[in-house]
Every structure is written in C-alpha cells, then in structure tokens.
Design a protein around this motif. Structure first.
Motif, PDB file in Angstrom:
ATOM      1  N   GLU A 161       0.803  -1.130   0.028  1.00 52.31           N
ATOM      2  CA  GLU A 161       0.011  -0.287   0.067  1.00 52.31           C
ATOM      3  C   GLU A 161       0.998   1.185   0.199  1.00 52.31           C
ATOM      4  N   SER A 162       2.288   1.377   0.187  1.00 53.94           N
ATOM      5  CA  SER A 162       2.676   2.285   0.400  1.00 53.94           C
ATOM      6  C   SER A 162       3.553   3.007  -0.990  1.00 53.94           C
ATOM      7  N   VAL A 163       3.500   1.759  -2.095  1.00 52.33           N
ATOM      8  CA  VAL A 163       4.030   2.074  -3.386  1.00 52.33           C
ATOM      9  C   VAL A 163       3.167   2.861  -4.043  1.00 52.33           C
ATOM     10  N   GLU A 210       1.831  -0.380   5.013  1.00 49.58           N
ATOM     11  CA  GLU A 210       3.081   0.527   5.259  1.00 49.58           C
ATOM     12  C   GLU A 210       3.856  -0.019   6.448  1.00 49.58           C
ATOM     13  N   GLY A 211       5.127   0.172   6.079  1.00 50.44           N
ATOM     14  CA  GLY A 211       6.315  -0.387   7.154  1.00 50.44           C
ATOM     15  C   GLY A 211       6.138  -1.874   7.612  1.00 50.44           C
ATOM     16  N   SER A 212       5.509  -2.829   6.933  1.00 52.64           N
ATOM     17  CA  SER A 212       5.656  -4.358   7.193  1.00 52.64           C
ATOM     18  C   SER A 212       6.177  -4.926   6.108  1.00 52.64           C
ATOM     19  N   GLY A 213       6.785  -6.118   6.434  1.00 48.20           N
ATOM     20  CA  GLY A 213       7.328  -6.926   5.613  1.00 48.20           C
ATOM     21  C   GLY A 213       7.917  -6.507   4.423  1.00 48.20           C
ATOM     22  N   GLY A 214       7.470  -6.489   2.935  1.00 50.52           N
ATOM     23  CA  GLY A 214       8.129  -6.266   1.899  1.00 50.52           C
ATOM     24  C   GLY A 214       8.090  -4.776   1.716  1.00 50.52           C
TER      25      GLY A 214
END
Length: 468
Positions: A133-135, A307-311
């Motif tokens: 979601e942060s892409v 956002e901020g997790s995993g990949g």
C-alpha cells in the motif's frame, strides 16, 4: 543554492525546491532501497503539471539527470547511474476524483496504492491496484501492474483510459487510444522510459462484496510438494476472484530451525464459496489455519504488505529477482526451499529475507489482446520473486546477490522454457536483459526502440530498466 534561485521562482505557489542542507531533505529522498539508489542534488516538490515541466526543462538545460518519486519503491541497478540528479517529487499530486457517472477516476501521479484503495473504498468503488500500500500507483501501472482484481478486470495498465504525460523534453501531452496511440501502447508496460505521468484517467468498478474471504495456512517445509502440486491442479479452474498468495520465510516462533510456508487463499466472494474452494488444502495437514473476512483495504495488512511491514518496510538493503511461470515445478521449488534453509543457517544476516509466490487469476489479463500493450507476459499465471532483505552491510552484498540469482536459476532451469527468462519489470533487479523484461518477440523490441528514438531521442529517461 543556484538551483533554488533559478528554479523556485518558476514553480507554482505550492511547489518548492529542497536542497541537501534542509532538515527535510533526507526524509524526502529516503527510499525503500537506499543501496544503488540515485544521488540527488535537489528535490523539486511538484504541485502542478507546470512544476514538473519546469523541473524537467531545468534538468535538461543543465545536463542533470532527473528521476520521479512517489512511493520510493523503485529498485533497479540503473537508478545508481543517476548522479547529481533532480528528484521530481510527485507526492503532493495525489488526488483521487471519481467521475459523476462513477465509472472512472482521475488519479494524481503521486497517489499511493493506499490512497487509491482507501479513497475509492470510501465511496463504494474499487479498482485494480498493486498490493503493497505504500507503493506509488504510477510505477506499477507503467510496468503493467498485478493486483487482487486482475482476474476480473485485467492489469493495472489495462485500466488506463488516458494519461497526462510530461515528456522527457518537458512538453506535456495527453495520450490515449485517440491521441498518440503508439505512446499510449508504450507507457502500458515500458512506461518508465517514456515520460512522467501527472494524472491518470482510470477505470473503476462497484464494490461487489463489502468483505473478502481469506484463509491463511501455515505449513511445515515437508508439505511443499503436496501443496504446490495441489496448487497446480487448482489453478486449472481458478475462479477470476481468487488469488493464491504465498511466502517461504523464517518464523522462529513456529519453527526455530527451518523456514515455513505461509499460504493464503484470498477470495472476492461469499464465504461459503471461498471455503469450498479452499477445502482440499486442509487435507494436506497445515500446522494452523486462520480464516476470516476483510475489506479490500485491510488485505494489505493481512498479507504483510501494509505500510512499514514485510516487503514494504524501509531501512533495508532489498533485492528482487523475479521470474514468471505457467506452473510450479515442485522439484525446482524444493531446490529453492533447501537453498533458503541452508543460506539462512550459513548467513544469518539474510534470515529476514523471504520468498514470494503470487498466484493471480489471469482471466481478465488474458482477455486483453497481448499485442495491444507493451506488457509482454500475459500468459504467465504465476509471479515469483525472492525478497533478499538485510540490514545494510557491504560485507553481505555479494553473498546476497549470488543468493537471489541462484534462487531464480533453480526455477528457470525447472521451467517450461529454461532458455527464456521472463522477468516482471517492476520487480527487476536490473541485471536482466531487455528481452527478459520486455518480451522475446522481436517485433516488440523493435517497436520499443523505434518509439524510444521518437519520444526520447536524447535518452533522458534511462534510469529504470532502460530500453537499449
């Protein structure tokens, strides 16, 4: 300082220039992967199309590279060639405006996946987006773009009706089937080479199911063959609403010694239908099952892509080595698992890495004429990539690259066409050949080269999977 003096007066009232001595400069230039990123001399915070044009023309007149920035997840070797560059920051241009008929939306070139998904969901709409979601929404569109809804509606790039593009010379044009159709073809699959998109006109759809169904299974490594042989069978009749999403990763709380398989069925449909579809997976003997329902915006957190997790997490050296497949070769997948297991033991710094297996539905993708866009891999039903992640450490870089290359090689050698790697350009490491990213059909490459010479004769845009 001269950059600020020359540029700032030409920008809109909301636009600005940020230099390295500013407190905000590091935050503006930080990326998902700092390693082999661009060297930025100044940031232009663009608020309008005109701001983007001013920045591009300034860079060209001073023989400086320029790179676009929204989500900051672009990670390919060519970015490192952009030195003393102007970063054109699109994040202020992040609007999501639904049309009066509810069939399309105007989406700013700097909007993130989260902003698009959330903005549409709030008015009962949805569309095909990426997963993390942060892409920024633009980058995956430019490379084709995979997502939860692609089985129903096609790729991200297939949703484009028109785009407002600032060309490498600073001119701005509208591209569509009616206006500059060849450029419209190129930006849907190889778009990183052709221009900076300020706004998309994008197809959107009514939300069919307020809640999606999911089942998340945890398996020990010895179940790998049975699980992915079953997956191959299930994919033959996979409904367009279904995604098989999986990871091979280390979770010490579950197994302190070996990687586990995290495997999910994500279903845009009724719970009963979803449970019936996933029923055969239970017979393999998972260690645990977590079943439930979630809205589309909640799927990112469920799959470690919020956002901020995993990949999606910042602060690591991260490398990807993608390969497109039609089916799983379980013998090759076993080699991958064993290599991961051995490498995590031998190089503990890499034990935070994971291996991603994306099994999307393809009905909507394959319904689009393969020749109608620059995206070359419509026949692939599976997208696989290693996410090699570790705390920045030059001593690990060489080992990490060898590891990622080796994992992909296992799968390529076991694939239906070992001589022809198909690498999704949005995940590309940057060492792939042009044919591997943009297609093995000679007509595609010839067309791309011709269009590149026409629209970017000075090769200004050469910092992301360049056309050569």
């Amino acid at each position: 300082m001269a950059i600020s003096i020359d540029l700032a007066p030409k920008l809109s009232e909301e636009g600005s220039v940020v230099l390295p001595d500013s407190e905000n400069f590091t935050n503006l230039t930080s990326r998902w992967r700092e390693w082999h990123g661009p060297e930025v001399a100044a940031v232009v915070k663009a608020a309008t199309e005109g701001d983007v044009q001013v920045a591009v023309r300034y860079a060209n007149s001073h023989r400086m590279p320029f790179v676009a920035r929204s989500g900051g997840h672009g990670a390919t070797e060519a970015l490192a060639a952009a030195k003393n560059a102007i970063q054109i920051d699109f994040r202020t241009i992040n609007h999501v405006k639904v049309s009066t008929d509810g069939k399309t939306a105007r989406v700013g070139g700097g909007a993130t996946v989260k902003q698009v998904v959330g903005g549409l969901s709030a008015v009962g709409k949805q569309t095909v987006t990426g997963i993390c979601e942060s892409v920024g929404i633009s980058a995956p569109i430019l490379g084709g773009g995979h997502g939860w809804l692609q089985g129903q509606y096609g790729l991200l790039a297939d949703q484009i009706i028109s785009a407002r593009v600032v060309l490498p010379n600073g001119d701005a044009v509208t591209v569509s089937q009616e206006f500059h159709p060849d450029l419209f073809w190129a930006i849907r699959g190889a778009g990183h080479n052709f221009g900076l998109v300020v706004e998309w006109e994008y197809r959107i759809y009514d939300v069919k199911n307020p809640k999606w169904s999911y089942e998340i299974f945890i398996f020990s490594g010895d179940k790998l063959e049975a699980l992915y042989e079953l997956t191959n069978r299930m994919m033959k009749s996979q409904p367009p609403e279904v995604t098989h999403w999986g990871y091979i990763l280390k979770v010490a709380e579950i197994d302190a010694e070996h990687p586990i398989i995290w495997y999910a069925i994500i279903y845009d449909g009724p719970v009963d239908t979803a449970r019936e579809y996933a029923k055969p997976i239970h017979d393999i003997g998972p260690l645990s099952v977590n079943a439930g329902e979630a809205t589309q915006p909640e799927l990112a957190a469920l799959t470690y892509m919020s956002e901020g997790s995993g990949g999606c997490e910042y602060g690591f050296t991260s490398m990807r080595y993608p390969i497109g497949l039609k089916t799983y070769n379980t013998a090759a997948l076993r080699k991958v698992y064993d290599d991961i297991n051995e490498t995590f033991r031998r190089v503990p710094a890499l034990a935070g890495s994971f291996f991603l297996l994306e099994g999307y539905s393809t009905q909507g993708v394959q319904a689009v004429d393969a020749a109608s866009t620059a995206f070359p891999h419509r026949d692939d039903g599976i997208l696989v990539t290693s996410y090699v992640q570790y705390k920045p450490d030059p001593a690990v870089d060489g080992v990490a690259q060898e590891y990622g290359t080796r994992l992909r090689k296992h799968l390529l050698e076991g694939s239906e066409d070992p001589e022809h790697l198909r690498a999704y350009v949005n995940y590309a490491h940057g060492t792939e050949r042009m044919q591997e990213m943009y297609g093995w059909e000679e007509w595609r490459l010839e067309k791309l080269r011709k269009l590149k010479a026409q629209w970017d004769p000075e090769n200004r845009m050469r910092y992301y999977a360049p056309i050569e």
